[in-house]
Design a protein around this motif. Structure first.
Motif, mmCIF file in Angstrom:
data_model
loop_
_atom_site.group_PDB
_atom_site.id
_atom_site.type_symbol
_atom_site.label_atom_id
_atom_site.label_comp_id
_atom_site.label_asym_id
_atom_site.label_seq_id
_atom_site.Cartn_x
_atom_site.Cartn_y
_atom_site.Cartn_z
ATOM 1 N N ALA A 124 0.846 -1.190 0.000
ATOM 2 C CA ALA A 124 0.000 0.000 0.000
ATOM 3 C C ALA A 124 0.882 1.241 0.000
ATOM 4 O O ALA A 124 2.027 1.214 0.437
ATOM 5 N N GLY A 125 0.332 2.323 -0.498
ATOM 6 C CA GLY A 125 1.081 3.565 -0.512
ATOM 7 C C GLY A 125 1.313 4.100 0.880
ATOM 8 O O GLY A 125 0.505 3.889 1.794
ATOM 9 N N LEU A 126 2.431 4.793 1.056
ATOM 10 C CA LEU A 126 2.758 5.395 2.349
ATOM 11 C C LEU A 126 1.906 6.646 2.537
ATOM 12 O O LEU A 126 2.240 7.727 2.070
ATOM 13 N N SER A 134 -3.057 1.426 -3.388
ATOM 14 C CA SER A 134 -1.774 0.893 -3.834
ATOM 15 C C SER A 134 -0.724 1.992 -3.963
ATOM 16 O O SER A 134 -1.043 3.176 -4.085
ATOM 17 N N SER A 135 0.536 1.588 -3.942
ATOM 18 C CA SER A 135 1.621 2.515 -4.265
ATOM 19 C C SER A 135 1.647 2.849 -5.747
ATOM 20 O O SER A 135 2.173 3.893 -6.130
ATOM 21 N N PRO A 147 -2.011 -4.393 2.139
ATOM 22 C CA PRO A 147 -2.210 -3.233 3.021
ATOM 23 C C PRO A 147 -1.320 -3.325 4.256
ATOM 24 O O PRO A 147 -0.807 -4.383 4.616
ATOM 25 N N PHE A 148 -1.163 -2.200 4.932
ATOM 26 C CA PHE A 148 -0.459 -2.179 6.201
ATOM 27 C C PHE A 148 -1.406 -2.600 7.320
ATOM 28 O O PHE A 148 -2.609 -2.327 7.274
ATOM 29 N N GLU A 176 0.872 -11.570 7.272
ATOM 30 C CA GLU A 176 0.040 -12.608 7.897
ATOM 31 C C GLU A 176 -1.431 -12.212 7.884
ATOM 32 O O GLU A 176 -2.302 -13.019 7.530
ATOM 33 N N LYS A 177 -1.710 -10.980 8.256
ATOM 34 C CA LYS A 177 -3.108 -10.534 8.333
ATOM 35 C C LYS A 177 -3.782 -10.549 6.967
ATOM 36 O O LYS A 177 -4.963 -10.922 6.846
ATOM 37 N N TYR A 178 -3.036 -10.149 5.945
ATOM 38 C CA TYR A 178 -3.615 -10.063 4.598
ATOM 39 C C TYR A 178 -3.040 -11.151 3.690
ATOM 40 O O TYR A 178 -2.760 -10.914 2.517
ATOM 41 N N ALA A 179 -2.890 -12.344 4.256
ATOM 42 C CA ALA A 179 -2.292 -13.455 3.504
ATOM 43 C C ALA A 179 -3.055 -13.747 2.222
ATOM 44 O O ALA A 179 -2.455 -14.174 1.217
#
Length: 277
Positions: A124-126, A134-135, A147-148, A176-179
C-alpha cells in the motif's frame, strides 16, 4: 576519467550524467524519501556508466506521498536511455527497489535489475489516507497490493518508547493478516528477462529485506532463473556503495546496521553490480 556531461531534467525533475563513451544507461530510483539520487549517479558515472535519476513522487503534478504512482512515469526516461545506450539497467533502493522489480516485469528491454533492500510484494502507498490504496497504478488501475496492519504499526511506535521505531514486525504482521492478498501482490519476478541482483542487510530495521530477497530468489529459482543475492548479517537498510557519501541518519525511522557494516555490504555487492553494468 573521461569527461561527464551533467544535464538537469525537468519533466519529471531529475538529473542525467553521461560519461564519454558510455555503453550502459542506468535508471537510479530512490526509496521513500523521494529524492533525486545525484550522488549515486555521479558514482556510477565515475565508472563510465550513464546514470539518470528522477523524482517520481513529491514533484510538481505528482503525489506528495508514495502512493498511486503510475508505473508509466518511468517510460520516457527508460525509452531515452534505451535509445542512447546498448545496455539498460534499473537500480532501485527500498521503495525504489519495489519499482525496479515491477519495471523489470513490464519492460523486456531492461537488461538487468538491481534491487537494494528490496521487497517481494507491492505494498500500500505510504499515506495516512484510509481506505488504503496501492503505491502504483498501471494503465489507470491499481497494482494489487498488501495493506499495512495499522495496529502493528501503532504497536511498533509504542514499543520504541520514544526511540526510532523498527517496522520489521509490522511488515510481517501485514503479510500474515492479509495473507489472502499476498499471491496477487507478489511481484512476478520470473517475468524479468534480464539479470537480477538483490542486496540486503541482515540487521535491516525497516523491513526484513533478507527474507524478502530470498523470496525473490525462490520464485525465480522455481522458474529455473538465476538470481544473485548479496547479504551481510550486520548491515542495515541503507547500503553504501563504494565512493558514495553516507546519508544523514533518519529522524523518524530506525534503519539498523552501522556505517561500517553498511559500507562492507556495499563493497560485497559492488563487484556483482559492476559485472552487470
Amino acid at each position: 576519467m573521461s569527461s561527464v556531461r551533467e544535464t538537469t531534467l525537468t519533466d519529471p525533475e531529475g538529473v542525467l550524467l553521461e560519461p564519454e563513451g558510455a555503453t550502459t544507461g542506468v535508471l537510479v530510483l530512490s526509496g521513500s524519501s523521494g529524492r533525486i539520487e545525484t550522488d549515486r549517479c555521479r558514482m556510477l558515472a565515475s565508472h563510465g556508466v550513464a546514470a539518470a535519476s528522477i523524482r517520481y513522487f513529491r514533484g510538481p503534478g505528482q503525489p506528495g506521498e508514495a502512493r498511486l504512482v503510475p508505473l508509466e512515469t518511468f517510460d520516457d526516461v527508460l525509452t531515452d536511455l534505451h535509445s542512447r545506450y546498448e545496455r539498460l539497467v534499473v537500480l532501485g533502493t527500498s521503495w525504489g527497489a519495489q519499482a525496479a522489480l515491477l519495471l523489470g516485469t513490464l519492460h523486456p528491454e531492461i537488461d538487468a535489475v538491481v534491487a537494494i533492500s528490496p521487497t517481494y510484494v507491492s505494498w500500500a502507498g505510504l499515506s495516512d489516507e484510509r481506505p488504503q490504496r496501492s503505491s502504483w497504478t498501471l494503465r489507470g488501475e491499481q497494482v494489487p497490493f498488501v495493506p499495512f496492519a495499522d495496529e502493528a504499526i501503532e504497536d511498533a511506535v509504542k514499543e520504541a518508547d520514544g526511540e526510532l521505531p523498527s517496522f520489521c514486525e509490522a511488515y510481517l504482521a501485514a503479510l500474515e493478516k492479509y495473507a489472502d492478498r499476498v499471491p496477487a501482490a507478489t511481484i512476478p519476478v520470473e517475468r524479468i528477462a534480464g539479470d537480477v541482483v538483490v542486496v540486503a542487510g541482515g540487521d535491516d530495521a525497516l523491513w526484513p529485506s533478507v527474507l524478502f530477497a530470498e523470496a525473490v530468489r525462490r520464485r525465480r529459482t522455481a522458474h529455473d532463473l538465476e538470481t544473485i543475492v548479496v547479504t551481510h548479517p550486520e548491515a542495515g537498510h541503507r547500503v553504501v556503495l563504494p565512493g558514495e557519501p553516507v546519508l544523514p541518519p533518519s529522524r523518524t525511522l530506525a534503519w539498523g546496521g552501522s556505517e561500517r557494516a553498511d559500507r562492507e555490504l556495499g563493497l560485497l555487492a559492488w563487484p556483482e553490480i559492476a559485472a552487470i553494468l
